[in-house]
Design a protein around this motif. Structure first.
Motif, PDB file in Angstrom:
ATOM      1  N   MET A 181       0.844  -1.191   0.000  1.00 47.71           N
ATOM      2  CA  MET A 181       0.000   0.000   0.000  1.00 47.71           C
ATOM      3  C   MET A 181       0.882   1.245   0.000  1.00 47.71           C
ATOM      4  O   MET A 181       1.838   1.333   0.767  1.00 47.71           O
ATOM      5  CB  MET A 181      -0.909   0.013   1.238  1.00 47.71           C
ATOM      6  CG  MET A 181      -1.841   1.214   1.308  1.00 47.71           C
ATOM      7  SD  MET A 181      -2.830   1.251   2.820  1.00 47.71           S
ATOM      8  CE  MET A 181      -3.829  -0.214   2.596  1.00 47.71           C
ATOM      9  N   THR A 182       0.554   2.193  -0.866  1.00 49.71           N
ATOM     10  CA  THR A 182       1.280   3.456  -0.918  1.00 49.71           C
ATOM     11  C   THR A 182       0.953   4.289   0.313  1.00 49.71           C
ATOM     12  O   THR A 182      -0.210   4.502   0.652  1.00 49.71           O
ATOM     13  CB  THR A 182       0.903   4.243  -2.180  1.00 49.71           C
ATOM     14  OG1 THR A 182       1.260   3.470  -3.327  1.00 49.71           O
ATOM     15  CG2 THR A 182       1.616   5.585  -2.229  1.00 49.71           C
ATOM     16  N   THR A 183       1.987   4.768   0.990  1.00 49.23           N
ATOM     17  CA  THR A 183       1.809   5.636   2.152  1.00 49.23           C
ATOM     18  C   THR A 183       1.970   7.083   1.730  1.00 49.23           C
ATOM     19  O   THR A 183       2.949   7.445   1.078  1.00 49.23           O
ATOM     20  CB  THR A 183       2.827   5.298   3.249  1.00 49.23           C
ATOM     21  OG1 THR A 183       2.590   3.956   3.698  1.00 49.23           O
ATOM     22  CG2 THR A 183       2.693   6.249   4.434  1.00 49.23           C
ATOM     23  N   ASP A 212       5.827   7.309   0.827  1.00 47.91           N
ATOM     24  CA  ASP A 212       6.214   7.202  -0.575  1.00 47.91           C
ATOM     25  C   ASP A 212       5.893   8.497  -1.320  1.00 47.91           C
ATOM     26  O   ASP A 212       6.560   8.864  -2.288  1.00 47.91           O
ATOM     27  CB  ASP A 212       5.450   6.060  -1.238  1.00 47.91           C
ATOM     28  CG  ASP A 212       5.601   4.750  -0.484  1.00 47.91           C
ATOM     29  OD1 ASP A 212       6.731   4.244  -0.422  1.00 47.91           O
ATOM     30  OD2 ASP A 212       4.591   4.260   0.063  1.00 47.91           O
ATOM     31  N   VAL A 213       4.833   9.159  -0.846  1.00 51.64           N
ATOM     32  CA  VAL A 213       4.352  10.405  -1.441  1.00 51.64           C
ATOM     33  C   VAL A 213       4.064  11.372  -0.306  1.00 51.64           C
ATOM     34  O   VAL A 213       3.527  10.978   0.735  1.00 51.64           O
ATOM     35  CB  VAL A 213       3.054  10.175  -2.255  1.00 51.64           C
ATOM     36  CG1 VAL A 213       2.557  11.479  -2.859  1.00 51.64           C
ATOM     37  CG2 VAL A 213       3.267   9.124  -3.325  1.00 51.64           C
ATOM     38  N   ARG A 232      12.097  10.840   1.976  1.00 57.22           N
ATOM     39  CA  ARG A 232      13.045   9.851   1.467  1.00 57.22           C
ATOM     40  C   ARG A 232      13.450  10.187   0.034  1.00 57.22           C
ATOM     41  O   ARG A 232      12.611  10.597  -0.775  1.00 57.22           O
ATOM     42  CB  ARG A 232      12.410   8.464   1.489  1.00 57.22           C
ATOM     43  CG  ARG A 232      11.967   8.012   2.857  1.00 57.22           C
ATOM     44  CD  ARG A 232      11.513   6.568   2.868  1.00 57.22           C
ATOM     45  NE  ARG A 232      10.612   6.235   1.767  1.00 57.22           N
ATOM     46  CZ  ARG A 232       9.865   5.144   1.743  1.00 57.22           C
ATOM     47  NH1 ARG A 232       9.908   4.287   2.743  1.00 57.22           N
ATOM     48  NH2 ARG A 232       9.062   4.895   0.724  1.00 57.22           N
ATOM     49  N   PRO A 233      14.713  10.000  -0.327  1.00 59.51           N
ATOM     50  CA  PRO A 233      15.117  10.143  -1.737  1.00 59.51           C
ATOM     51  C   PRO A 233      14.291   9.201  -2.606  1.00 59.51           C
ATOM     52  O   PRO A 233      14.023   8.062  -2.225  1.00 59.51           O
ATOM     53  CB  PRO A 233      16.595   9.748  -1.721  1.00 59.51           C
ATOM     54  CG  PRO A 233      17.043  10.005  -0.315  1.00 59.51           C
ATOM     55  CD  PRO A 233      15.857   9.681   0.552  1.00 59.51           C
ATOM     56  N   GLY A 234      13.871   9.694  -3.756  1.00 56.92           N
ATOM     57  CA  GLY A 234      13.040   8.900  -4.649  1.00 56.92           C
ATOM     58  C   GLY A 234      11.557   9.063  -4.411  1.00 56.92           C
ATOM     59  O   GLY A 234      10.740   8.593  -5.220  1.00 56.92           O
ATOM     60  N   ALA A 235      11.192   9.720  -3.309  1.00 62.23           N
ATOM     61  CA  ALA A 235       9.773   9.954  -3.026  1.00 62.23           C
ATOM     62  C   ALA A 235       9.217  11.005  -3.981  1.00 62.23           C
ATOM     63  O   ALA A 235       9.958  11.715  -4.674  1.00 62.23           O
ATOM     64  CB  ALA A 235       9.586  10.393  -1.580  1.00 62.23           C
TER      65      ALA A 235
END
Length: 292
Positions: free
Chosen positions: A1-3, A59-60, A86-89
């Motif tokens: 699940m995307t957080t 994540d977003v 976080r890097p990549g978020a």
């Protein structure tokens, strides 16, 4: 699940976060007032006591804040979003702010390895509640594509309008049109009242012709009933039109109708109506004709 970490659970942010929960996302929200955090928890989200707690595992990250200084502080400031993301978020700013602030945020995000889009919204509280907002999105194409499925949980019109800051530029244009339209609807209603016309019927007739608009549909009854509970506050529209003035000067533009409605909105705020819905501009225009 995307957080999703959500910062800013105000009039617009709270229902947007709730719709993200309904869409199946794990939403962790924070706000300056605890009651809004508690409401998100009741709706199935999770609460966070700080920006750091809201974004550290996300994540977003989405922000919905009142003005450019708020975004500066919450995103770029000490212990802000970019200190913990976080890097990549993916970072989505749905606030309505100055385009140059969005460009600065995008550059800072890129330096941290974070994809950034500016995605201001239009539609007010009712469309935030029912998930039918319009979003004008600035940023790189890949970041927009990553953001689009998430934005589809809160809006139905989602348009990539260009590079970083472009979303804010289109939002400012939107606010110019809305303010001018509100002013003209107010003048039309005062005109109808002065001649004893059935204003409910009159506005319905106008709405069916070329004069019809979303603003007329959404704000005409509020003006008729002198009921100005906020969906979008005058003080925030005043801020947006200040951004318009600054951007227009920067481009060497003359916007005479925009300048007039900007002064009327500023007068409404100065006279204590800043917390009213922007349809409360009716009060200023009515006073000019000695009516109420």
């Amino acid at each position: 699940m995307t957080t999703i970490g959500f910062v800013g659970l105000g009039i617009m942010g709270s229902p947007m976060a709730a719709n993200l929960v309904k869409a199946g996302y794990d939403v962790v929200g924070t706000n300056l007032t605890q009651d809004k955090i508690d409401l998100l928890v009741q709706q199935g989200g999770r609460g966070a006591a700080s920006i750091a707690e809201a974004v550290k595992d996300a994540d977003v990250v989405i922000t919905m804040l009142p003005d450019s200084p708020d975004v500066d502080a919450a995103v770029l400031g000490e212990d802000g979003v970019f200190d913990h993301i976080r890097p990549g978020a993916l970072f989505i700013d749905c606030s309505s702010i100055r385009p140059d602030t969005s460009v600065k945020v995008a550059e800072a995000g890129a330096a941290k390895g974070v994809r950034v889009v500016d995605a201001p919204v239009s539609g007010g509280e009712p469309k935030a509640i029912d998930g039918t907002l319009s979003l004008m999105v600035g940023g790189e194409a890949d970041a927009f594509e990553a953001a689009k499925p998430i934005l589809e949980a809160v809006g139905t019109t989602i348009v990539h309008v260009g590079p970083a800051g472009s979303g804010q530029t289109v939002k400012i244009a939107n606010q110019l049109i809305v303010a001018g339209n509100i002013g003209l609807v107010a003048e039309a209603l005062i005109f109808l009242e002065a001649y004893g016309v059935d204003t409910e019927a009159g506005l319905r007739a106008l709405g069916g012709g070329l004069a019809g608009s979303t603003v007329l549909d959404a704000k005409g009854e509020k003006m008729r009933n002198r009921e100005f509970s906020p969906g979008f506050r005058i003080e925030l529209h005043n801020k947006d039109l200040g951004n318009l003035e600054a951007a227009a000067r920067g481009a060497g533009l003359a916007l005479p109708i925009g300048a007039l409605v900007t002064q009327l909105i500023a007068a409404a705020k100065a006279q204590g109506d800043g917390k009213l819905d922007h349809s409360g501009l009716f009060k200023q225009i009515a006073q000019l004709s000695g009516r109420s």
